[in-house]
Design an enzyme around this catalytic site. Structure first.
Site, mmCIF file in Angstrom:
data_model
loop_
_atom_site.group_PDB
_atom_site.id
_atom_site.type_symbol
_atom_site.label_atom_id
_atom_site.label_comp_id
_atom_site.label_asym_id
_atom_site.label_seq_id
_atom_site.Cartn_x
_atom_site.Cartn_y
_atom_site.Cartn_z
ATOM 1 N N ASP A 197 4.004 38.231 15.835
ATOM 2 C CA ASP A 197 4.396 38.038 17.231
ATOM 3 C C ASP A 197 3.550 36.917 17.836
ATOM 4 O O ASP A 197 2.328 37.012 17.888
ATOM 5 C CB ASP A 197 4.149 39.364 17.984
ATOM 6 N N ASP A 257 10.138 34.086 18.892
ATOM 7 C CA ASP A 257 8.683 34.179 18.729
ATOM 8 C C ASP A 257 8.233 35.354 17.856
ATOM 9 O O ASP A 257 7.069 35.703 17.861
ATOM 10 C CB ASP A 257 7.998 34.271 20.096
ATOM 11 N N GLU A 258 9.159 35.972 17.133
ATOM 12 C CA GLU A 258 8.803 37.130 16.317
ATOM 13 C C GLU A 258 9.507 37.093 14.974
ATOM 14 O O GLU A 258 10.645 36.634 14.892
ATOM 15 C CB GLU A 258 9.262 38.439 16.986
#
Length: 434
Positions: free
Chosen positions: A17, A109-110
DNA sequence: TCTGGGGTCCTAGGACCC
DNA sequence: TCTGGGGTCCTAGGACCC
């Protein structure tokens, strides 16, 4: 812990993350920002992301910019730059893929990655492999990431949230209880406000209390998504990683809120028309055609009017769609009503190359219009999106130009991205009106 | 949480059929 | 015509995610 007989890592799953990802990308892109309070989301008027320097002043995600500036007068507020974020996102995936091909690109973003079975090759424990990935990411991308390691996706996600920023949290099966003990059940991935309330009614406040309920109770009281979460919290691997990536869309939509809201129905229609054009651009980019559309009007009171329209011939051409929805728009649009948003959803998507021509040649007109759109897309490629647009979208487009929503997008620092950047807009926003 | 935009999956219930 | 049982398909809406 009394349940199950799962070895510590039947599967080893990590969740990666990015910390304050958008803001971190801005800093990585422009190193003079490092150490400063940076906020993204200028175009929306609210904080999309902010650096920890800004958070130290009390700035939080979702906060109005006005308030953020009061808390932190020195904040540097920038508009979102999704092209750059996307580039960093793909770099992130690529780095993780050095360690395993089993990577799920979960969001910008993960990502999840399965590292089961890689210990021997890496001569490292799972935790050290996770640490190595984290070190590579930080060194090469110039930002920090928080990582969770466990035996299921749900538990790995709890791990990555446990310590931020730059955290690495290993939750082996035998230690799950201590991580679930104080975790409100609503913080678990997949348990939203509604399910959390239901669980609370049954006396379940923490994730551990949830996990300790009997299978009989869980399966007879809850629905499948929540039952799956219960299993994953107990260390039972249920949610496979989706490593195929996005192949296509089930549906595709474009929605826009306009300010100020308006009672001018021709203006509202132009907003809808603009959304249709944008949705069609995306359809064509994916070589898709829609067999069904639905549009909505949203009033200032947040009530919705929805209309669903099946299309005889699948299309990715805005004229077809605008023609199809015109009558219904006139029928449902109420005079003297303040509208604040419109939206269009394309569904029942099919491959645009395999559109069946009907016997009477009704598709032929669509086909020739489609040839025009090949040219339109080529122009847009050269001169920027919306170089050409429909007359029915004019009012909305004029307002965008006036507000500078497009056209004033600054050329970004690009040396960092040699060969990676998408083409830059050339600042010719208005070529003509079809 | 006075509320932006873009998605996915699941389920209850209706339509329709044998 | 009423009654019964059982299956599939579809859709609207709910819930959740980032």
């Amino acid at each position: 812990m009394s349940w199950g007989h799962v070895s510590e890592y039947k599967r080893a799953i990590i969740h990666v993350d990015g910390d304050s990802f958008f803001a971190s990308c801005e800093v990585a892109k422009n190193p003079t920002l490092r150490g400063k309070p940076v906020i993204t989301g200028r175009e929306r008027g609210i904080v999309s992301a902010c650096t920890y320097e800004a958070k130290a002043f009390g700035v939080t995600t979702g906060m109005k910019l006005k308030q953020a500036r009061e808390l932190c007068p020195d904040a540097i507020v920038v508009p979102s730059d999704y092209e750059t974020y996307s580039i960093f996102s793909h770099r992130m995936y690529a780095i993780v893929r050095r360690y395993t091909p089993q990577v799920e690109e979960y969001s910008i973003d993960e990502c999840f990655a399965e590292i089961t079975g890689t210990r021997r090759m890496q001569h490292m424990s799972y935790e050290n492999i996770a640490a190595a990935i984290q070190a590579d990411l930080t060194r090469e991308l110039g930002m920090t990431f928080s990582i969770g390691l466990s035996c299921t996706k749900v538990l790995a996600k709890i791990g990555s949230k446990y310590k931020k920023p730059n955290g690495l949290t290993n939750i082996p099966f035998s230690k799950t209880a201590e991580y679930l003990k104080d975790l409100p059940v609503g913080y678990v991935w997949g348990i939203g406000p509604n399910t959390a309330s239901l669980l609370n009614l049954h006396g379940i406040k923490t994730a551990l209390q949830f996990v300790n309920r009997s299978e009989v109770w869980v399966t007879s009281t809850l629905t499948k998504p929540t039952i799956d979460i219960w299993r994953e919290l107990r260390g039972e691997f249920v949610n496979e990683l989706d490593t195929a990536g996005k192949q296509t869309y089930q549906s595709l939509s474009k929605t826009r809120t306009f300010t100020p809201p308006s009672t001018d129905l021709s203006y509202v229609f132009s907003q809808l028309s603009k959304n249709v054009e944008n949705a069609c651009i995306k359809l064509r980019r994916w070589n898709l055609a829609a067999s069904e559309i639905s549009f909505f009007l949203k009033t200032q009171e947040f009530t919705y009017q929805h209309v669903r329209i099946p299309l005889i011939i699948p299309t990715c051409v805005p004229q077809d769609i605008i023609k199809a929805l015109g009558k219904d728009f006139v029928r449902i649009a109420r005079p003297n009503t303040l509208y604040r948003a419109t939206g269009i959803t394309m569904s029942h998507l099919t491959d645009a190359h395999h559109i069946q021509l009907d016997l009477f040649g009704a598709a032929s007109q669509t086909q020739s219009v489609q040839q025009i759109y090949d040219q339109v897309d080529a122009l847009s490629e050269r001169y920027g999106k919306h170089a050409v647009f429909l007359g029915s979208s004019l009012k909305a487009m004029q307002q965008d130009l006036h507000l500078g929503e497009r056209g004033d997008i600054p050329t970004r620092v690009s040396t960092l991205f040699k060969g990676e950047t998408a083409r830059r807009r050339l600042g010719i926003p208005f070529l003509g009106v079809v």
